[in-house]
Design a protein around this motif. Structure first.
Motif, PDB file in Angstrom:
ATOM      1  N   ALA A 134       0.834  -1.202   0.000  1.00 19.62           N
ATOM      2  CA  ALA A 134       0.000   0.000   0.000  1.00 19.62           C
ATOM      3  C   ALA A 134       0.867   1.249   0.000  1.00 19.62           C
ATOM      4  N   SER A 135       0.269   2.344  -0.440  1.00 19.62           N
ATOM      5  CA  SER A 135       0.916   3.654  -0.404  1.00 19.62           C
ATOM      6  C   SER A 135       0.069   4.594   0.442  1.00 19.62           C
ATOM      7  N   ILE A 136       0.737   5.537   1.092  1.00 15.79           N
ATOM      8  CA  ILE A 136       0.078   6.442   2.029  1.00 15.79           C
ATOM      9  C   ILE A 136       0.011   7.838   1.414  1.00 15.79           C
ATOM     10  N   GLN A 137      -1.164   8.429   1.482  1.00 14.40           N
ATOM     11  CA  GLN A 137      -1.361   9.794   1.015  1.00 14.40           C
ATOM     12  C   GLN A 137      -2.121  10.575   2.083  1.00 14.40           C
ATOM     13  N   GLY A 138      -1.779  11.851   2.202  1.00 13.17           N
ATOM     14  CA  GLY A 138      -2.467  12.698   3.160  1.00 13.17           C
ATOM     15  C   GLY A 138      -3.888  12.995   2.712  1.00 13.17           C
ATOM     16  N   LEU A 139      -4.697  13.430   3.664  1.00 17.80           N
ATOM     17  CA  LEU A 139      -6.068  13.809   3.337  1.00 17.80           C
ATOM     18  C   LEU A 139      -6.091  14.950   2.332  1.00 17.80           C
ATOM     19  N   GLN A 140      -5.141  15.865   2.463  1.00 12.90           N
ATOM     20  CA  GLN A 140      -4.996  16.985   1.529  1.00 12.90           C
ATOM     21  C   GLN A 140      -3.516  17.227   1.279  1.00 12.90           C
ATOM     22  N   ASN A 141      -3.157  17.383   0.014  1.00 16.86           N
ATOM     23  CA  ASN A 141      -1.803  17.777  -0.385  1.00 16.86           C
ATOM     24  C   ASN A 141      -1.935  19.100  -1.134  1.00 16.86           C
ATOM     25  N   ILE A 142      -1.742  20.194  -0.431  1.00 20.42           N
ATOM     26  CA  ILE A 142      -2.036  21.515  -0.981  1.00 20.42           C
ATOM     27  C   ILE A 142      -0.738  22.220  -1.359  1.00 20.42           C
ATOM     28  N   GLU A 143      -0.621  22.554  -2.642  1.00 24.70           N
ATOM     29  CA  GLU A 143       0.527  23.315  -3.105  1.00 24.70           C
ATOM     30  C   GLU A 143       0.336  24.795  -2.782  1.00 24.70           C
ATOM     31  N   ILE A 144       1.362  25.387  -2.207  1.00 18.93           N
ATOM     32  CA  ILE A 144       1.330  26.810  -1.863  1.00 18.93           C
ATOM     33  C   ILE A 144       2.054  27.578  -2.969  1.00 18.93           C
ATOM     34  N   ARG A 145       1.308  28.386  -3.710  1.00 21.55           N
ATOM     35  CA  ARG A 145       1.865  29.146  -4.828  1.00 21.55           C
ATOM     36  C   ARG A 145       1.595  30.644  -4.625  1.00 21.55           C
ATOM     37  N   PRO A 146       2.523  31.491  -5.086  1.00 22.68           N
ATOM     38  CA  PRO A 146       2.291  32.942  -4.972  1.00 22.68           C
ATOM     39  C   PRO A 146       1.274  33.412  -6.010  1.00 22.68           C
ATOM     40  N   LYS A 147       0.434  34.346  -5.627  1.00 21.23           N
ATOM     41  CA  LYS A 147      -0.524  34.934  -6.561  1.00 21.23           C
ATOM     42  C   LYS A 147      -0.040  36.256  -7.132  1.00 21.23           C
ATOM     43  N   VAL A 148       1.056  36.768  -6.574  1.00 26.28           N
ATOM     44  CA  VAL A 148       1.623  38.033  -7.047  1.00 26.28           C
ATOM     45  C   VAL A 148       3.115  37.839  -7.305  1.00 26.28           C
ATOM     46  N   ASP A 149       3.670  38.731  -8.084  1.00 24.36           N
ATOM     47  CA  ASP A 149       5.101  38.683  -8.386  1.00 24.36           C
ATOM     48  C   ASP A 149       5.870  39.465  -7.330  1.00 24.36           C
ATOM     49  N   SER A 165       8.976  20.323   1.149  1.00 29.40           N
ATOM     50  CA  SER A 165      10.265  20.936   0.827  1.00 29.40           C
ATOM     51  C   SER A 165      10.099  22.438   0.580  1.00 29.40           C
ATOM     52  N   LEU A 166      11.205  23.170   0.719  1.00 31.64           N
ATOM     53  CA  LEU A 166      11.242  24.615   0.489  1.00 31.64           C
ATOM     54  C   LEU A 166      12.268  24.905  -0.607  1.00 31.64           C
ATOM     55  N   PRO A 167      11.834  24.869  -1.866  1.00 31.36           N
ATOM     56  CA  PRO A 167      12.801  25.041  -2.959  1.00 31.36           C
ATOM     57  C   PRO A 167      13.326  26.462  -3.114  1.00 31.36           C
ATOM     58  N   TYR A 168      12.612  27.466  -2.597  1.00 31.43           N
ATOM     59  CA  TYR A 168      13.024  28.856  -2.763  1.00 31.43           C
ATOM     60  C   TYR A 168      13.565  29.397  -1.440  1.00 31.43           C
ATOM     61  N   LYS A 169      14.654  30.158  -1.556  1.00 29.74           N
ATOM     62  CA  LYS A 169      15.287  30.747  -0.381  1.00 29.74           C
ATOM     63  C   LYS A 169      15.003  32.251  -0.335  1.00 29.74           C
ATOM     64  N   LEU A 227      13.193  35.359  -6.623  1.00 32.90           N
ATOM     65  CA  LEU A 227      12.088  35.983  -7.345  1.00 32.90           C
ATOM     66  C   LEU A 227      11.060  34.911  -7.690  1.00 32.90           C
ATOM     67  N   VAL A 228       9.825  35.175  -7.314  1.00 29.13           N
ATOM     68  CA  VAL A 228       8.744  34.229  -7.603  1.00 29.13           C
ATOM     69  C   VAL A 228       7.619  34.973  -8.298  1.00 29.13           C
ATOM     70  N   THR A 229       6.893  34.215  -9.124  1.00 31.55           N
ATOM     71  CA  THR A 229       5.746  34.786  -9.835  1.00 31.55           C
ATOM     72  C   THR A 229       4.583  33.810  -9.752  1.00 31.55           C
ATOM     73  N   SER A 230       3.428  34.279 -10.183  1.00 33.53           N
ATOM     74  CA  SER A 230       2.244  33.414 -10.160  1.00 33.53           C
ATOM     75  C   SER A 230       2.357  32.274 -11.162  1.00 33.53           C
ATOM     76  N   SER A 231       3.275  32.388 -12.118  1.00 37.52           N
ATOM     77  CA  SER A 231       3.464  31.334 -13.119  1.00 37.52           C
ATOM     78  C   SER A 231       4.689  30.467 -12.838  1.00 37.52           C
ATOM     79  N   THR A 232       5.270  30.581 -11.663  1.00 34.00           N
ATOM     80  CA  THR A 232       6.433  29.772 -11.305  1.00 34.00           C
ATOM     81  C   THR A 232       6.082  28.287 -11.340  1.00 34.00           C
ATOM     82  N   THR A 233       7.006  27.479 -11.883  1.00 31.85           N
ATOM     83  CA  THR A 233       6.727  26.044 -12.054  1.00 31.85           C
ATOM     84  C   THR A 233       6.564  25.336 -10.717  1.00 31.85           C
ATOM     85  N   ASP A 234       7.535  25.492  -9.832  1.00 28.84           N
ATOM     86  CA  ASP A 234       7.492  24.807  -8.538  1.00 28.84           C
ATOM     87  C   ASP A 234       6.754  25.649  -7.510  1.00 28.84           C
TER      88      ASP A 234
END
Length: 403
Positions: A71-86, A199-203, A207-214
């Motif tokens: 079996a594999s384990i998954q959380g009830l919710q896996n929510i990606e946190i993305r910026p809405k502004v640049d 994980s925290l890919p950005y330090k 610079l982050v934007t609303s269209s950032t891949t990760d």
């Protein structure tokens, strides 16, 4: 000289006598050795003896079968946190793997343009308010003159329309302020749920934007975890039918399933039991299997999303013939057991067993029935019709480890 001839004659007579005696003794010795060999075969009892073996009289009994599935384990919710502004990452207030609460501050984005937008909108409101006040004064000025017929009614209507236009401009300025404040609020990012930070890919300074891949991070809500496992199509059909062969609704089948256990990757059993909740409506054509989902409570956060485990589903079989695995032997893809008849003679009996076995036991589906007697110890190479001396053993001693 005569003495020597007599002595030689006596010696010759004695030697011939001994030779005859020896030759007569050899066949007798060989005969006795042959009889002894026949009376005590290699590995068997002495001549005239009957071998004794432990024997168990079989009776139907209940047994619990455990079916294990990867079996594999998954959380009830896996929510990606993305910026809405640049903007630039100005603050990171959590660390990887930390537990967070709903509404807790995660990131701060530096975006001065949104602060300027708020100030501009606030100034626009003041300007619009002043315009409304001036238009209102104009209406108040023209109205009494119209009432005295000093000026035409047209002047009043024109002043009123101007006032309405200025009021609409004020409303628009207020909406612009709300929008500017919303955009400014996007520079402060909080957690939408209780969970664990990924994980925290950005330090800091990135610079982050609303269209950032990760995404900036992912919040895993693991207060309750879902455990996914698959069974093949044949097992699914067996599950869909009850013991009488009648089909029932899958919902009722799932509700009647017992609590399931979870075996962690280190071999330990998880403290809490779970419940199988759903079955995928489609069979995977690549694997020929259907996915099931079970839910487990995770109050201590021990289970993490993306982990692997083994799910164990128990089932109770009633009135089954259960025998130890050690008393059977396999020959040419068949499994045999030694059955003792009423005359205490042996028969090599072919049996069929279930795939799922409780521990060190087999559940026999054919070949044996209640009341049969079998040899309950590990033996081999006993021919049919061999007579034995049965030594009855108690069922309690045999099944003491059976759950």
């Amino acid at each position: 000289m005569n003495f020597n001839k007599h002595s030689a004659s006596s010696l010759t007579t004695t030697f011939n006598h001994l030779l005859k005696t020896t030759l007569l003794a050899i066949p007798v010795s060989l005969f006795m050795l042959s009889c002894a060999s026949k009376g005590a075969p290699n590995g068997g009892p002495a001549a005239g003896g009957t071998p004794s073996y432990k024997v168990l009289t079989l009776q139907p009994r209940s047994a619990t079968l455990n079916a294990d599935y990867p079996a594999s384990i998954q959380g009830l919710q896996n929510i990606e946190i993305r910026p809405k502004v640049d903007g630039f990452v100005e603050g990171i207030f959590v660390d990887e793997g930390s537990l967070v609460k709903k509404g807790q501050l995660l990131f701060k984005i530096k975006a001065p343009q949104y602060e300027q937008d708020v100030r501009t909108a606030e100034a626009g409101i003041k300007t619009a308010e002043a315009d409304v006040s001036a238009a209102s004064l104009q209406v108040n000025k023209v109205k009494p003159l119209v009432e005295k017929d000093i000026i035409s009614h047209y002047e009043l209507e024109s002043a009123q329309f101007t006032l309405q236009s200025k009021q609409a401009a004020l409303a628009q300025a207020k909406a612009a302020l709300v929008n500017a404040r919303v955009n400014l609020g996007y520079t402060t990012i909080t957690s939408p749920v209780n969970g664990v930070i990924g994980s925290l890919p950005y330090k800091l300074g990135s610079l982050v934007t609303s269209s950032t891949t990760d995404p900036l991070t992912t919040v895993y809500n693991t207060a309750t975890v879902y455990v996914y496992f698959a069974i093949n199509e044949k097992q699914l059909l067996d599950f869909s039918k009850d013991s009488t062969g009648n089909s029932g609704s899958l919902k009722s089948k799932l509700s009647n399933l017992p609590k399931v256990s979870l075996l962690l990757s280190n071999g330990s059993v998880y403290d809490h039991t779970g419940k199988v909740e759903t079955i995928n409506g489609l069979i995977n054509t690549a694997t020929g299997s259907a996915n099931f989902r079970a839910a487990f409570e995770n109050p201590k956060g021990l289970l993490r999303s993306g982990g692997s485990a083994t799910i164990r589903i128990p089932s109770t079989v009633k009135s089954a013939i259960v025998i130890p695995q050690t008393v059977t032997y396999a020959l040419q893809d068949k499994r045999f057991v030694f059955v003792v008849n009423k005359q205490n003679k042996i028969k090599n009996q072919v049996i069929t067993v279930m795939d799922n076995t409780p521990g060190q036991f087999y559940i026999v589906t054919s070949g044996l029935q209640g009341g049969d007697r079998i040899i309950i110890e590990t033996v081999s190479n006993i021919k049919d019709d061999t007579e034995i001396k049965p030594n009855e053993v108690s069922a309690e001693s045999v099944y003491k480890d059976l759950k």
